[in-house]
Design a protein around this motif. Sequence first.
Motif, short mmCIF file in Angstrom:
data_model
loop_
_atom_site.label_atom_id
_atom_site.label_comp_id
_atom_site.label_asym_id
_atom_site.label_seq_id
_atom_site.Cartn_x
_atom_site.Cartn_y
_atom_site.Cartn_z
N UNK A 9 0.87 -1.17 0.00
CA UNK A 9 0.00 0.00 0.00
C UNK A 9 0.92 1.23 0.00
N UNK A 10 0.69 2.10 -0.97
CA UNK A 10 1.60 3.25 -1.15
C UNK A 10 0.81 4.54 -0.97
N UNK A 11 1.32 5.45 -0.17
CA UNK A 11 0.69 6.77 -0.06
C UNK A 11 1.77 7.83 0.15
N UNK A 12 1.42 9.03 -0.22
CA UNK A 12 2.37 10.15 -0.12
C UNK A 12 1.96 11.03 1.05
N UNK A 13 2.89 11.37 1.90
CA UNK A 13 2.61 12.32 2.98
C UNK A 13 3.67 13.41 2.92
N UNK A 14 3.30 14.54 2.35
CA UNK A 14 4.29 15.59 2.12
C UNK A 14 5.34 15.07 1.15
N UNK A 15 6.61 15.20 1.57
CA UNK A 15 7.69 14.76 0.70
C UNK A 15 7.99 13.27 0.86
N UNK A 16 7.30 12.64 1.81
CA UNK A 16 7.63 11.25 2.14
C UNK A 16 6.65 10.26 1.49
N UNK A 17 7.23 9.27 0.84
CA UNK A 17 6.41 8.20 0.28
C UNK A 17 6.38 7.07 1.30
N UNK A 18 5.18 6.73 1.76
CA UNK A 18 5.04 5.69 2.78
C UNK A 18 4.54 4.41 2.13
N UNK A 19 5.33 3.37 2.28
CA UNK A 19 4.96 2.07 1.71
C UNK A 19 4.72 1.10 2.84
N UNK A 20 3.52 0.54 2.85
CA UNK A 20 3.17 -0.41 3.91
C UNK A 20 3.08 -1.81 3.30
N UNK A 21 3.84 -2.72 3.88
CA UNK A 21 3.73 -4.11 3.44
C UNK A 21 2.42 -4.69 3.98
N UNK A 22 1.64 -5.29 3.09
CA UNK A 22 0.36 -5.85 3.51
C UNK A 22 0.49 -7.30 3.95
N UNK A 23 1.52 -7.98 3.45
CA UNK A 23 1.65 -9.41 3.75
C UNK A 23 2.31 -9.63 5.11
N UNK A 24 1.91 -10.72 5.76
CA UNK A 24 2.52 -11.09 7.04
C UNK A 24 3.91 -11.68 6.84
N UNK A 25 4.09 -12.32 5.68
CA UNK A 25 5.37 -12.99 5.43
C UNK A 25 6.02 -12.42 4.17
N UNK A 26 7.28 -12.04 4.29
CA UNK A 26 8.05 -11.64 3.10
C UNK A 26 9.13 -12.71 2.93
N UNK A 27 8.73 -13.79 2.31
CA UNK A 27 9.60 -14.96 2.19
C UNK A 27 9.82 -15.37 0.75
N UNK A 28 8.73 -15.33 -0.02
CA UNK A 28 8.76 -15.87 -1.38
C UNK A 28 9.70 -15.06 -2.26
N UNK A 29 10.57 -15.77 -2.94
CA UNK A 29 11.54 -15.09 -3.80
C UNK A 29 10.86 -14.25 -4.88
N UNK A 30 9.84 -14.84 -5.50
CA UNK A 30 9.14 -14.10 -6.56
C UNK A 30 8.51 -12.83 -6.00
N UNK A 31 7.87 -12.97 -4.85
CA UNK A 31 7.22 -11.81 -4.22
C UNK A 31 8.27 -10.77 -3.84
#
Lengths: 119, 139
Positions: A9-31
Motif C-alpha cells: 500500500x503506497x501513499x504520499x505524505x508531504x515529501x515522504x512516500x510511505x509504503x506499507x507491506x500488507x503481507x505477514x510474510x516476506x519470504x517468497x523469492x518471486x514476491x
Amino acid sequence: MTEPQANLSVRQQGAVCIVEFQDRKILEELAINQIGEQLSEIVESATAPRLLLDFKNVEHLSSAALGMLITLSKQLTERQGKLALANIHPQIFEVFKITRLNKLFNIQDTTEDAIDALR
Amino acid sequence: MPFDPHPLPHQIVIESDLGAARGVEDLILREAERVGFSAECAFAVRLALEEAVVNAHKHGNRCDPTKHITVSYEILPHRLVVRVRDEGPGFDPRLVPDCTAPDRLSLPNGRGVMLMRAYLDDVCYNETGNEVQLVKERC
C-alpha cells in the motif's frame, strides 16, 4: 501455480512516500523480487526520494528480503534519497540486530518518528 | 550435537521448487505447533527452514528443477530435528564469511547460514556439506 503478487500500500505524505507491506510474510523469492521492482520504480520516479517502509503487518522475513532492502538502500543513496523503516515487530527487529543491519538502516519506532527522521 | 546419520522417521522428497518446499515447511510448522512449540519457537523454525530450503534450491541444486530436495524430520514434544539435503556437490560451512564484518555488511546476500545458527540450538552439516541438520529445543 499463480505468481504471488507483491502486496503493497503506497501513499504520499508531504515529501515522504510511505509504503506499507500488507503481507505477514516476506519470504517468497518471486514476491520479494516484485516488491523490489515496485520499490525501485518509486525510487526512480522521484528526485531525492524520501521512502518510509512500514513493517507493522510483517511477522516473517527471510535473508532474501534483507538483501532486497540493502539493494534498495544503495539505490536511494545513489539518487540522494533517504530511507527509513518503522513499526518493526520485536522478533523481526531481532533479525536486523543479529545481522547488524540495524546499524545500516535508519530504524524508527513509529511512522511519525520515521517521517521526522526523513525531513 | 553432531550430524547423526541415522534416518529420521519422516522423509519427503520434492522437486527443487520453492513452492513445493514451502508446503513441507508448513507441514512441519503445523506439527511443531500441535506438539506445543510456542509462537516464538515457531518463528525461529520457520526462518531457519526457509533459509535451509532456499540454500538447497539455489546454491545446492542451482535452481535445477530436475533435481530434488529431501527433507527428513522428527518432531518430539521437547525437540525438533529437520534435515534438508540437496543434490549439489556440497560446501564447507567453515568457509562462509562473516556477514557482519564491516566490509561485508552492505552486501545483499550471505546471511542465511548465520540466521539459522542464531535461531536454532544446533546447526551442523554432513561430511559432503550437502545436507544440513537443524535442531530446535522446544521453547
